[in-house]
Design a protein around this motif. Structure first.
Motif, PDB file in Angstrom:
ATOM      1  N   VAL A 149      -3.903   7.023  -2.781  1.00  0.00           N
ATOM      2  CA  VAL A 149      -2.859   6.010  -2.632  1.00  0.00           C
ATOM      3  C   VAL A 149      -2.782   5.594  -1.166  1.00  0.00           C
ATOM      4  CG1 VAL A 149      -0.400   5.516  -2.895  1.00  0.00           C
ATOM      5  CG2 VAL A 149      -1.570   6.948  -4.586  1.00  0.00           C
ATOM      6  N   SER A 196       6.764   7.591  -1.293  1.00  0.00           N
ATOM      7  CA  SER A 196       5.498   7.479  -2.022  1.00  0.00           C
ATOM      8  C   SER A 196       4.605   8.686  -1.778  1.00  0.00           C
ATOM      9  CB  SER A 196       4.772   6.201  -1.618  1.00  0.00           C
ATOM     10  OG  SER A 196       5.530   5.065  -1.957  1.00  0.00           O
ATOM     11  N   ILE A 244      -3.029  10.780  -0.513  1.00  0.00           N
ATOM     12  CA  ILE A 244      -2.375   9.593   0.010  1.00  0.00           C
ATOM     13  C   ILE A 244      -2.745   9.405   1.474  1.00  0.00           C
ATOM     14  CG2 ILE A 244      -0.268  10.915   0.521  1.00  0.00           C
ATOM     15  CD1 ILE A 244       1.273   8.254  -0.021  1.00  0.00           C
ATOM     16  N   ASP A 278      -0.180   3.802   1.322  1.00  0.00           N
ATOM     17  CA  ASP A 278       1.221   3.383   1.390  1.00  0.00           C
ATOM     18  C   ASP A 278       1.789   3.807   2.735  1.00  0.00           C
ATOM     19  OD1 ASP A 278       3.720   2.405   0.779  1.00  0.00           O
ATOM     20  OD2 ASP A 278       3.789   3.313  -1.217  1.00  0.00           O
ATOM     21  N   ALA A 324       3.019  10.547  -4.876  1.00  0.00           N
ATOM     22  CA  ALA A 324       1.569  10.697  -5.027  1.00  0.00           C
ATOM     23  C   ALA A 324       1.181  12.157  -5.194  1.00  0.00           C
ATOM     24  CB  ALA A 324       0.854  10.087  -3.825  1.00  0.00           C
ATOM     25  N   PHE A 347       1.799   5.067 -10.384  1.00  0.00           N
ATOM     26  CA  PHE A 347       0.522   5.616  -9.927  1.00  0.00           C
ATOM     27  C   PHE A 347      -0.289   6.163 -11.097  1.00  0.00           C
ATOM     28  CE2 PHE A 347       2.535   6.627  -5.533  1.00  0.00           C
ATOM     29  CZ  PHE A 347       2.427   5.281  -5.195  1.00  0.00           C
ATOM     30  N   CYS A 383      -7.765  10.105  -7.311  1.00  0.00           N
ATOM     31  CA  CYS A 383      -7.256   8.820  -6.846  1.00  0.00           C
ATOM     32  C   CYS A 383      -6.599   8.987  -5.480  1.00  0.00           C
ATOM     33  CB  CYS A 383      -6.242   8.233  -7.830  1.00  0.00           C
ATOM     34  SG  CYS A 383      -6.954   7.732  -9.415  1.00  0.00           S
ATOM     35  N   ASN A 389      -0.352  -0.098  -2.267  1.00  0.00           N
ATOM     36  CA  ASN A 389       0.998  -0.625  -2.423  1.00  0.00           C
ATOM     37  C   ASN A 389       1.012  -2.056  -1.911  1.00  0.00           C
ATOM     38  OD1 ASN A 389       3.760  -1.261  -2.313  1.00  0.00           O
ATOM     39  ND2 ASN A 389       4.324   0.859  -1.912  1.00  0.00           N
ATOM     40  N   ILE A 391      -5.570   3.104  -4.914  1.00  0.00           N
ATOM     41  CA  ILE A 391      -4.325   2.455  -5.332  1.00  0.00           C
ATOM     42  C   ILE A 391      -3.590   2.001  -4.069  1.00  0.00           C
ATOM     43  CG2 ILE A 391      -2.156   2.726  -6.580  1.00  0.00           C
ATOM     44  CD1 ILE A 391      -3.455   4.959  -8.192  1.00  0.00           C
TER      45      ILE A 391
END
Length: 299
Positions: A217, A224, A235, A219, A228, A201, A215, A63, A61
Motif C-alpha cells: 500500500v 492506513s 505499506i 499512503d 494495511a 485494501f 500487496c 491511495n 495499491i
C-alpha cells in the motif's frame, strides 16, 4: 459490497486483529485475511511464472486521495472559495478540522456559526460540494513526485495496480482521466463499495488476484498503516510537510518521492517475511547430538 460481520466470526476476526467482510451473495463464506491468503496463494503455472518473473507476484495499491491527488488541499480551497463568495468568515484554524474529515454541517453550525437553519446549511453544503469538485478537476499532475514513472515501470514488469479513494466512482474516474492515469490501474475502489479502509485494501487485493500478504500500500495516513498491517500487507509511507516521518514510523519504509524507490525494492520488503515478529520459526538446538548405540540382536 460489504456488510458487518456477526456473531462468533466477528469476534474471531477481531481477536486476531484482522479484517473480514461478506460478499453480496448471502451463501458466500466469510472473506478474511487468512482465507484470502490461502485462496489466492499461487500454485501450479502461476507459481512457476512468479519464479521466472518474481515482480509479478506482488500487487500495488495506491491511495488516490493522498498519493495521486491532494484532496485535502482541494477541500480547503473549496471552503475558502465558498466563504469568500458568500461573505462568511472562515479562519485558518478551522481548516484543520476540514483536513481531518469532520462533518461539514457540524462545522458550519457549531464552529463557524454560519446559520442555525438546516435548510440554509444544506444549500451551503451543496455549494461546497460543487466547489470541491471544481477544485479537484483543476489538479492535472500527480501529487507525489515520480508517481507517473513508477506506474510506467509497474506496467513494464506486469505488476498490477489498484487505486483506493473516498470519492465516488464517477468523480475518481474523471480525476484519473484528467491526469491520464486511468489506464495504469486494473481496479478502482470507491468509498461507496466498502466500509473500512482495511476492507477496501482486501477488496483491491481480491480484484488484483494477489494474496494480501503479497500487496503493498502507498499512503501518507497513519491510520492506513494500521489498516494495511491488519490486512497483512506492507505499506510505503509518503512523507510530506503535513505528514512528517515521525508520524509514519509504523510504515515498512518511508519516502518523500517515489523516485527514491525502484520496483526491485518491493521484493526486498518481503525478503524477511518469515522472520517477522509473531511468526513461527525453527530454532536450532545447541545440545550435542545423541549417541545411538547399536546392539546386535542375539538369537
Amino acid at each position: 459490497m460489504c456488510t458487518h460481520t456477526g456473531g462468533g466470526k466477528r469476534e474471531n476476526a477481531a481477536r486476531h486483529g484482522r479484517e473480514a467482510f461478506f460478499t453480496l451473495s448471502p451463501s458466500s463464506p466469510l472473506l478474511d485475511v487468512d482465507s484470502l491468503n490461502e485462496q489466492l496463494r499461487p500454485t501450479g503455472a502461476a507459481r512457476l511464472r512468479n519464479v521466472q518473473q518474481p515482480d509479478q507476484a506482488y500487487g500495488l495499491i495506491f491511495n488516490l486521495d493522498n498519493v495521486i491527488a491532494n484532496t485535502r488541499a482541494a477541500l480547503a480551497r473549496a471552503w475558502k472559495d465558498l466563504s469568500a463568495a458568500k461573505g462568511l468568515p472562515c479562519p485558518e484554524d478551522t481548516l484543520r478540522l476540514v483536513r481531518y474529515g469532520s462533518c461539514p454541517e457540524r462545522i458550519m453550525i457549531d464552529v463557524l456559526r454560519w446559520s442555525p437553519d438546516p435548510k440554509v446549511v444544506r444549500a451551503l453544503c451543496w455549494d461546497l460540494a460543487e466547489a470541491y469538485g471544481a477544485a479537484l478537476m483543476e489538479q492535472t499532475t500527480p501529487t507525489t513526485p515520480g508517481l507517473r514513472e513508477w506506474l510506467d515501470s509497474a506496467a513494464t514488469y506486469s505488476v498490477p495496480c489498484a487505486a483506493v479513494s473516498t470519492l465516488d466512482r464517477p468523480t475518481a474516474r474523471r480525476l484519473l482521466e484528467k491526469m491520464h492515469l486511468h489506464d495504469h490501474f486494473v481496479h478502482l475502489q470507491s468509498a461507496d463499495e466498502m466500509c473500512t479502509t482495511a476492507q477496501s485494501f482486501l477488496s483491491s487485493a481480491l480484484q488484483l488476484q494477489r494474496p494480501p500478504n503479497h500487496c503493498v500500500v502507498f499512503d501518507d495516513c497513519p491510520l492506513s498503516i494500521t489498516a494495511a498491517h491488519n490486512a497483512s500487507m506492507k505499506i510505503v509511507g509518503i512523507r510530506s510537510k503535513e505528514q512528517p516521518a515521525y508520524r509514519l514510523r509504523g510504515a515498512d519504509v518511508t519516502a518523500s518521492s517515489l523516485s527514491e524507490l525502484k520496483i526491485y525494492n518491493i521484493r526486498r520488503l518481503f525478503a524477511n517475511t518469515d522472520l517477522e515478529f509473531g511468526n513461527l520459526v525453527k530454532q536450532q538446538s545447541t545440545d550435542p547430538p545423541r549417541i545411538r548405540r547399536i546392539r546386535n540382536a542375539t538369537l
